[in-house]
Structure formats: structure tokens, C-alpha cells
Write an enzyme that holds these catalytic residues in place. Structure first.
Site, PDB file in Angstrom:
ATOM      1  N   ASP A  12      10.437  28.212  22.737  1.00 51.70           N
ATOM      2  CA  ASP A  12       9.922  26.860  23.009  1.00 51.70           C
ATOM      3  C   ASP A  12       8.738  26.475  22.132  1.00 51.70           C
ATOM      4  O   ASP A  12       7.859  25.703  22.554  1.00 51.70           O
ATOM      5  CB  ASP A  12       9.545  26.716  24.500  1.00 51.70           C
ATOM      6  CG  ASP A  12      10.712  27.024  25.404  1.00 51.70           C
ATOM      7  OD1 ASP A  12      11.853  26.731  25.011  1.00 51.70           O
ATOM      8  OD2 ASP A  12      10.491  27.562  26.508  1.00 51.70           O
ATOM      9  N   GLY A  39      16.958  25.589  24.426  1.00 52.73           N
ATOM     10  CA  GLY A  39      16.802  24.175  24.732  1.00 52.73           C
ATOM     11  C   GLY A  39      15.895  23.609  23.655  1.00 52.73           C
ATOM     12  O   GLY A  39      14.698  23.875  23.668  1.00 52.73           O
ATOM     13  N   HIS A  40      16.477  22.927  22.692  1.00 59.72           N
ATOM     14  CA  HIS A  40      15.709  22.425  21.543  1.00 59.72           C
ATOM     15  C   HIS A  40      15.575  20.914  21.655  1.00 59.72           C
ATOM     16  O   HIS A  40      16.570  20.189  21.631  1.00 59.72           O
ATOM     17  CB  HIS A  40      16.404  22.823  20.228  1.00 59.72           C
ATOM     18  CG  HIS A  40      16.424  24.318  20.014  1.00 59.72           C
ATOM     19  ND1 HIS A  40      16.986  24.902  18.917  1.00 59.72           N
ATOM     20  CD2 HIS A  40      15.914  25.328  20.752  1.00 59.72           C
ATOM     21  CE1 HIS A  40      16.837  26.225  19.004  1.00 59.72           C
ATOM     22  NE2 HIS A  40      16.184  26.502  20.117  1.00 59.72           N
ATOM     23  N   GLN A 221      15.266  30.992  20.794  1.00 61.59           N
ATOM     24  CA  GLN A 221      14.309  31.883  21.476  1.00 61.59           C
ATOM     25  C   GLN A 221      13.134  32.160  20.535  1.00 61.59           C
ATOM     26  O   GLN A 221      12.837  31.338  19.694  1.00 61.59           O
ATOM     27  CB  GLN A 221      14.981  33.183  21.952  1.00 61.59           C
ATOM     28  CG  GLN A 221      15.984  33.016  23.071  1.00 61.59           C
ATOM     29  CD  GLN A 221      17.317  32.460  22.639  1.00 61.59           C
ATOM     30  OE1 GLN A 221      17.965  33.027  21.771  1.00 61.59           O
ATOM     31  NE2 GLN A 221      17.744  31.375  23.222  1.00 61.59           N
TER      32      GLN A 221
END
Ligand code: GDP
Ligand code: IMO
Ligand code: MG
Length: 420
Positions: A12, A39-40, A221
Site C-alpha cells: 500500500d 488493491g492499487h 504487496q
């Protein structure tokens, strides 16, 4: 020529935004590991979008996006995401390509992830429950199904065989949840996937490289979640580091040029595991609030703390980082004092290296204090306008890591980035 962009912390770091920013300079953006645990986040025409499976170059019409063999792919997530980007006028059938060697995440992998986490109780990894660990286990265990298999007329038979094996494992966990709805969705999505561009990824990318095209490999990640070099067992199940680019795309090491490491100006982690600079006080709470630190995939609150140069130095070493992009610098705008962790104190001794099992030791971070810049930097566009206190903070990090900070990101927007 291949450049790599990856996270240097526990994920993140803002990779999605930075890939989207650099994408116009590349012909191909390729994911090489991970799956829908990623989750980009990026902003397109001011609208927020989170990508889990599709590479972050998808909004640039002339950029090819490749899902490499090192990725584990959830067909259902891919289908949903395909529809999501279509709403922005993107035709995934045109500029999205998938390697036939990419392993599939099956509904039973998700169930196994959940069952395994439940069985661990307080020792759980805090996985995203997307089936990542079980899917990679079936890859290295030589059982998994791959994207190329869905073009085979025996695909369903192969699926049923593996499903039976998984069922025995689920039974041993005492897992009784009905997953028939997941299976229905899965087969619909598999049908949809047959209409996408499924290619021999290694020839596809190497032919492009030989033709002089530029590739940016997009990490998911972060380095501290790497299965070999992260805070094992509190890691993900893939090689998140630059070495993963070679095995995850079929690219030779001598093709790699720049390794761009992305780090926040502070630090976060989601899920369980050691985090030496974590703040359990109101300062951590403030970082979470101002930084809006809630997981892009699971919505979980992210654990927050000060920047950890011991861990960053380790990540720079393992990855061969050539430049750093420092994100979320604006989140520190209103902090009067900032701390930078330069050493770990373990058993009364100051160390500058990552110990074997961080989780089993009592690690006290040793900080150097800096004055905050107390200036709103979100609309600054050039480095000569940056506050002096911020330059001092960045220079210290530069000197410690011996890697230049080449860009500073000062907001989530596409244009909020400053060349250092
Ligand atoms: P990724 O997984 O590395 O792509 O990062 P995430 O998308 O999970 O999390 C990063 C979050 O920070 C997202 O909500 C981004 O929109 C946001 N973000 C990225 N860069 C910046 C920045 O420089 N400043 C601020 N305030 N937010 C940022
Ligand atoms: P991006 O690409 C942050 C964490 C999970 C958990 C551990 C293992 O958005 O940076 P997994 O589902 O992979 O088996 O979970 O890794 N994790 C992430 N944390 N960002 C991510 O991806 C992550 N992907 C997995 O929270 O602690
Ligand atoms: Mg993320």
C-alpha cells in the site's frame, strides 16, 4: 529494456498511482506476482478506482497490460474489474493480455484460505482471504490449474479432480460452508475469460523487448511481505522483490535497468506480524485519519507508524533499488515533530540489520527527531518550492539509504507529484 516498480514496505505504498503516472513512458505494464490481494488505487478524471488484478496501465489506450505467469488469477475478480474499466471506455479485449502459464485461484482456494486462517486462531496471518496462499501451494505442489487449461475441453474434469482433493482438506479443517454460489460465479467468469487475449507470455514480452519496447514491471504487496525475505510467516506467498520479475514474466536479469522503490514518508502495515515503528497512541491514530489508512482490498484499518530506515535499507539491498519515490509526504504536513527510525535496539544493543525472526524479539526503535514542515505541500509543483524542513528530512533519508529520492508524491491525484 525493463524497469521495475515495487513496494519497499508492507504494501500500500501508493504503487498504483505511481505506475499510472509513469505509464505514458512505457509500452507495456506487466504484473509479475500476487493476485487479488493487491488493491492499487488510482484516479481517472478525478474518479477513484481500485485495481486488484489488472495492471495499473490500463487507462492509457496505447499501453499493453500483461498479467504474467507469476500472478495468481481470480477469474471472478478479473471479470468484475473488466466491466469496471469498461465503464471508463477501456476495452480490455484490446490492451489486456494474460499469460497461459498464470495459475488460477479456484473457489476452494478461497475456502481453504479461510479455513486455514480460522484454524490458526490468534496466530492467524491476517490474510486477505482471497485464496492466495492455497493457490501458490498448488502451484509449487504441482497440482494447480493454469489459464491455458481453460482452453482445454477437459477443463471441468480437471477442476472436479482438484476440487475433490481440496474437499478432503476442507473436511479435515471441519469447514462446512456452502461454496456452490462461488462455483457458479467461477464458471461464468471462466467462460468470459475464454474471450480474452491469452498468450504465451514469455515469448510475447521478449519479442516486444527485442523490438525495443519499454516494459514496466508492476509489483504488488511490498518487500517486507516477500515469502523469502519478509517477516515470515507473516508474509504473502510470492516473491514480491525484483528477483520475482524474472520468474514471474520470463525476463532475464540482464534486461532489468531501473528498480524504482516506492515508500511512504511514514509506514503502514495491514494484517498481523511484526512492525517495530508501529504507534499505538494518538499520533498513530492521526496518521491513519489524515492518511486515510484503510485497506483498499479489505477495508481494514491499517496499522501506522514512523518511517523505518532499517527495513527500507534492507529492502533497497534485496531489490537493488536505483531510485525511490516517496509517497504521501503531504500526510505529514501538520506534524510538528517527525521521527525517523535509524536503528533497532535488541537486548540493549543497537543494530542496523533485519534479524532472522523479528516477531520473536523485543525490538525497540531508535529514532532521530526532525522538525515538521508545517506547510500545505499538496499544490506544490516543483522541488525548489518545497519547505526547508522537508528537504532536511528527505536528504537525511537519501544519505542513510544511499539511494536518491527521485520523486515526491504530495497527494493522491495523478498530477500531485514532484520531481526531486
Ligand atoms: P498500492 O497498493 O501501493 O497501490 O497503494 P493503495 O492504493 O493500497 O494505497 C495508497 C493510498 O494512498 C490510496 O488511497 C491512494 O489514493 C493514496 N495515495 C497515493 N499517493 C498519495 C499521496 O502522495 N498522498 C496522499 N495523501 N495519498 C496518496
Ligand atoms: P498491495 O499490492 C498490503 C498482507 C495481508 C496479510 C498478508 C498475507 O495493495 O500493496 P495474503 O492474502 O497475501 O495471503 O495475505 O499480506 N497483504 C497486503 N498488505 N497491501 C497488499 O497489497 C497486500 N497483499 C497482502 O494483509 O497480512
Ligand atoms: Mg494496496
Amino acid at each position: 529494456m525493463v524497469d521495475v516498480l515495487l513496494g519497499l514496505q508492507w504494501g500500500d505504498e501508493g504503487k498504483g498511482k505511481i505506475v499510472d503516472y509513469f505509464a505514458p513512458h512505457y509500452d507495456i505494464i506487466a504484473r509479475f506476482q500476487g493476485g487479488p490481494n493487491a488493491g492499487h488505487t488510482l484516479y481517472v478524471n478525478g474518479e477513484k478506482i481500485v485495481l486488484h488484478q489488472i495492471p495499473s496501465g490500463i487507462f492509457h489506450a496505447s499501453t499493453i497490460n500483461l498479467i504474467g505467469n507469476g500472478v495468481v488469477l481470480d477469474a471472478v475478480t478479473l471479470k468484475k474489474e473488466h466491466d469496471k474499466v469498461a465503464a471508463f471506455g477501456v476495452d480490455g479485449r484490446k490492451n489486456l493480455f494474460i499469460s497461459e502459464r498464470t495459475h488460477l485461484i479456484l473457489p476452494t482456494h478461497r475456502a481453504l484460505d479461510k479455513a486455514s486462517e480460522l484454524s490458526k486462531g490468534n496466530d492467524k496471518i491476517g490474510s486477505t482471504l482471497k485464496g492466495i496462499g492455497p493457490a501458490y501451494m498448488d502451484k509449487t505442489g504441482r497440482n494447480g490449474l493454469r489459464v491455458g487449461d481453460l482452453l482445454d475441453k477437459n477443463f471441468t474434469t480437471q477442476y472436479i479432480k482438484l476440487r475433490m482433493k481440496h474437499q478432503r482438506m476442507l473436511d479435515s479443517f471441519g469447514f462446512t460452508e456452502d461454496i456452490s454460489a462461488w462455483e457458479e460465479e467461477f464458471f461464468e467468469a471462466i467462460d468470459f475469460m475464454r474471450s480474452l487475449n491469452i498468450v504465451n507470455g514469455e515469448y510475447f514480452i521478449n519479442e516486444k523487448i527485442r523490438a525495443g519496447k519499454k516494459v514496466l514491471a508492476e509489483g504488488a504487496q511490498g518487500s517486507m511481505l516477500d515469502v523469502d525475505f519478509g517477516t515470515f510467516p507473516f508474509v504473502t506467498s510470492s516473491n514480491t522483490i525484483s528477483a520475482g520479475v524474472c520468474t514471474g514474466l520470463g525476463i532475464a536479469p540482464n534486461r532489468i535497468k531501473e528498480v524504482i522503490g516506492v515508500s511512504k514518508a511514514y509506514c503502514t502495515r495491514v494484517g498481523s506480524g511484526p512492525f517495530p515503528t508501529e504507534l499505538h497512541d494518538e499520533v498513530g491514530e492521526r496518521l491513519r485519519k489524515i492518511g486515510n489508512e484503510f485497506g483498499a482490498t479489505t477495508g481494514r484499518p491499517r496499522r501506522c507508524g514512523w518511517i523505518d530506515l532499517v527495513a527500507l535499507d534492507f529492502a533497497c539491498m534485496i531489490n537493488g533499488v536505483t531510485q525511490i519515490v516517496m509517497t504521501k509526504a503531504d500526510v505529514l504536513d501538520a506534524f510538528e515533530e517527525l521521527q525517523v527510525c535509524t536503528h533497532y535496539r535488541i537486548d540493549g544493543k543497537e543494530e542496523r540489520s533485519i534479524p532472522y525472526q523479528m516477531g520473536k524479539l523485543t525490538i525497540e526503535p531508535v529514532y532521530q527527531q526532525f522538525s515538521g514542515w508545517m506547510t500545505d505541500i499538496t499544490s506544490i509543483a516543483s522541488s525548489d518550492k518545497l519547505p526547508a524542513a522537508m528537504n532536511t528530512y528527505m536528504h537525511f533519508i537519501n544519505d542513510y539509504l544511499k539511494v536518491p529520492v527521485s520523486y515526491i508524491s504530495n497527494g493522491p491525484g495523478r498530477d500531485q507529484i514532484i520531481k526531486a
